[in-house]
Design a protein around this motif. Structure first.
Motif, PDB file in Angstrom:
ATOM      1  N   GLY A 281      -7.475  41.499 -10.880  1.00  0.00           N
ATOM      2  CA  GLY A 281      -6.423  42.387 -11.338  1.00  0.00           C
ATOM      3  C   GLY A 281      -5.083  42.178 -10.672  1.00  0.00           C
ATOM      4  O   GLY A 281      -4.329  43.143 -10.470  1.00  0.00           O
ATOM      5  N   CYS A 282      -4.766  40.926 -10.330  1.00  0.00           N
ATOM      6  CA  CYS A 282      -3.465  40.626  -9.740  1.00  0.00           C
ATOM      7  C   CYS A 282      -2.532  40.004 -10.781  1.00  0.00           C
ATOM      8  O   CYS A 282      -2.974  39.535 -11.829  1.00  0.00           O
ATOM      9  N   GLN A 283      -1.252  39.961 -10.454  1.00  0.00           N
ATOM     10  CA  GLN A 283      -0.283  39.380 -11.389  1.00  0.00           C
ATOM     11  C   GLN A 283      -0.424  37.872 -11.470  1.00  0.00           C
ATOM     12  O   GLN A 283      -0.243  37.285 -12.540  1.00  0.00           O
ATOM     13  N   PRO A 328      -1.295  50.962  -4.358  1.00  0.00           N
ATOM     14  CA  PRO A 328      -2.485  51.394  -3.614  1.00  0.00           C
ATOM     15  C   PRO A 328      -3.306  52.443  -4.353  1.00  0.00           C
ATOM     16  O   PRO A 328      -4.528  52.544  -4.132  1.00  0.00           O
ATOM     17  N   ALA A 329      -2.670  53.214  -5.222  1.00  0.00           N
ATOM     18  CA  ALA A 329      -3.380  54.271  -5.941  1.00  0.00           C
ATOM     19  C   ALA A 329      -4.298  53.721  -7.033  1.00  0.00           C
ATOM     20  O   ALA A 329      -5.076  54.473  -7.622  1.00  0.00           O
ATOM     21  N   ASP A 363     -26.127  37.140   2.256  1.00  0.00           N
ATOM     22  CA  ASP A 363     -24.928  37.207   1.424  1.00  0.00           C
ATOM     23  C   ASP A 363     -24.374  38.627   1.366  1.00  0.00           C
ATOM     24  O   ASP A 363     -25.129  39.581   1.118  1.00  0.00           O
ATOM     25  N   THR A 364     -23.066  38.751   1.578  1.00  0.00           N
ATOM     26  CA  THR A 364     -22.371  40.029   1.417  1.00  0.00           C
ATOM     27  C   THR A 364     -21.216  39.828   0.450  1.00  0.00           C
ATOM     28  O   THR A 364     -20.395  38.921   0.631  1.00  0.00           O
ATOM     29  N   GLY A 365     -21.160  40.652  -0.582  1.00  0.00           N
ATOM     30  CA  GLY A 365     -20.111  40.539  -1.585  1.00  0.00           C
ATOM     31  C   GLY A 365     -19.108  41.668  -1.491  1.00  0.00           C
ATOM     32  O   GLY A 365     -19.486  42.848  -1.501  1.00  0.00           O
ATOM     33  N   ILE A 366     -17.834  41.313  -1.376  1.00  0.00           N
ATOM     34  CA  ILE A 366     -16.733  42.274  -1.366  1.00  0.00           C
ATOM     35  C   ILE A 366     -15.921  42.060  -2.638  1.00  0.00           C
ATOM     36  O   ILE A 366     -15.489  40.940  -2.915  1.00  0.00           O
ATOM     37  N   VAL A 367     -15.732  43.116  -3.417  1.00  0.00           N
ATOM     38  CA  VAL A 367     -14.959  43.020  -4.655  1.00  0.00           C
ATOM     39  C   VAL A 367     -13.837  44.047  -4.610  1.00  0.00           C
ATOM     40  O   VAL A 367     -14.080  45.251  -4.491  1.00  0.00           O
ATOM     41  N   LEU A 368     -12.597  43.543  -4.694  1.00  0.00           N
ATOM     42  CA  LEU A 368     -11.419  44.411  -4.755  1.00  0.00           C
ATOM     43  C   LEU A 368     -10.848  44.360  -6.163  1.00  0.00           C
ATOM     44  O   LEU A 368     -10.590  43.286  -6.710  1.00  0.00           O
ATOM     45  N   LEU A 369     -10.654  45.533  -6.762  1.00  0.00           N
ATOM     46  CA  LEU A 369     -10.070  45.655  -8.102  1.00  0.00           C
ATOM     47  C   LEU A 369      -8.676  46.242  -7.946  1.00  0.00           C
ATOM     48  O   LEU A 369      -8.515  47.393  -7.535  1.00  0.00           O
ATOM     49  N   MET A 370      -7.659  45.439  -8.278  1.00  0.00           N
ATOM     50  CA  MET A 370      -6.278  45.835  -8.001  1.00  0.00           C
ATOM     51  C   MET A 370      -5.590  46.503  -9.194  1.00  0.00           C
ATOM     52  O   MET A 370      -4.578  47.183  -9.029  1.00  0.00           O
TER      53      MET A 370
END
Length: 397
Positions: A281-283, A328-329, A363-370
């Motif tokens: 979800g980045c530009q 950030p919101a 395995d550790t998965g980190i998912v950031l949704l921007m």
């Protein structure tokens, strides 16, 4: 899929005595039976090892026939004599294999600042030549010959068919620590029997490296010897790849490079977790990579994962100092598929369950949704453990 050499290649790996442990191979030889296109991507460090300078001066190329590699001594920070030793390795390989010195590429890895014992290297090349073969064990021996602190050899093979022509791409790599883009303390050699142009090989390798080797980090340390080479000898036959066929080749090349790239931090010194950071979800992709890398490089994130602590605040705050504008919101965060933070606010979650999911698997998965665009990126790293500190404190440099 079974580990195999593509058509028209032979390999061997031997012990020469460069390393102290005689059970560990330290010299590898790869031969193409016909002239191969060769391209490379290299370290971004201003301090460049002698073999890197040699390869940079010879690639892109259209008639490479051999790659010789050693481990144990990096031939880096060795001045004019180091440059001469790299040239000697190429010349000795050429003489032994009956090719032109300009048709040989050289890779080295190991301790920085020590001179190569050229008598051992020379004898090793002589020993490796009659052992060259196409079988799986020869490939494994060669893959082991480039390892340093790695605990396992790293080989990835993928095959596909285009218009009745069976094409193979096989890559070998080494790397476990001092890992940080661009590239890392790593060597990789990718061999294919595909018929592709030099321009397509060059562009394809750069793109594949950006998607893979430039998206791994263990400690952010970019080394002096980092090299990824791609050789394509056309032994599979068929017309030169173009259009959809070339796109299929490129997609497969990326998959091989991603497989190898993941195997490097997965083998990270003293690591207890392989961490995959995904940012969506980045530009732009560049923005996504920057955020993912910042999270992956965070010492506090790494230590939290080492302690199986779902400390989402460290992850979100790392994204915030990446230097990329976002709202950030609108940020959400998942760890191992479990939602910890949603649209800028914490949510109730089972902390014990998340912690156990981290503890029970590597395995550790980190998912950031921007939620700010369509671009995404993945980045691979390791946690930071006391064992990593011990190993690198004891390692002679």
């Amino acid at each position: 899929m079974a580990e195999k050499l593509p058509k028209g290649y032979r390999a061997a790996g031997v012990y020469t005595g460069v390393k102290r442990n005689p059970t560990k191979k330290d010299l590898s030889l790869f031969i193409s039976d016909r002239p191969a296109i060769a391209v490379g991507v290299y370290t971004q460090n201003l301090v460049v090892a002698a073999p890197v300078k040699l390869c940079q001066s010879r690639t892109p190329a259209k008639s490479i026939l051999a790659v010789v590699a050693n481990s144990g001594v990096a031939n880096a920070c060795t001045g004019e004599q180091g440059d001469k030793d790299a040239l000697f390795m190429a010349a000795k390989t050429a003489q032994t294999c009956g090719v032109d010195p300009e048709q040989v590429l050289v890779m080295s890895t190991g301790v920085i600042g020590e001179m190569l014992p050229m008598d051992k290297i020379s004898a090793g090349i002589d020993e490796a030549f009659p052992l060259l073969n196409t079988d799986e064990q020869s490939l494994v021996d060669a893959a082991r010959g480039i390892l340093t602190t790695d605990t396992v050899h790293k080989i990835k093979t993928r095959e596909f068919e285009i218009d009745g022509v069976q094409i193979c791409i096989t890559g070998v790599a080494k790397g476990a620590a001092m890992i940080g883009p661009n590239l890392a303390t790593m060597l990789a050699l990718i061999l294919t029997d595909a018929n592709i142009s030099a321009d397509d090989a060059d562009a394809g390798l750069k793109d594949a490296a950006d998607e893979s080797f430039n998206c791994i980090s263990v400690d952010g340390h970019t080394s002096t010897n980092d090299t990824v080479l791609l050789l394509a000898n056309g032994s599979a036959g068929g017309p030169q790849l173009s259009g959809p066929a070339l796109a299929k080749f490129q997609a497969t090349l990326v998959e091989v490079c991603e497989d190898l790239a993941q195997s490097i931090p997965a083998d990270g010194e003293g690591a207890s977790h392989l961490i995959t950071v995904e940012v969506h979800g980045c530009q732009t992709r560049r923005d996504a990579v920057k955020i993912a890398k910042t999270v992956a490089d965070s010492t506090l994130v790494k230590t939290a994962i080492a302690g199986n602590d779902p400390n989402w605040g460290r992850i979100v705050s790392a994204a915030g100092y990446a230097g990329i504008e976002f709202d950030p919101a609108k940020v959400s965060l998942l760890v191992n598929g479990m939602l910890l933070y949603d649209q800028g606010q914490p949510v109730k979650f089972d902390e014990a369950a998340v912690s156990e999911s981290m503890r029970s698997q590597r395995d550790t998965g980190i998912v950031l949704l921007m939620d700010g665009g369509e671009a995404s990126a993945r980045f691979w790293t390791t946690d930071l453990t006391a064992e990593y500190v011990r190993l690198n404190a004891d390692y002679h440099t």
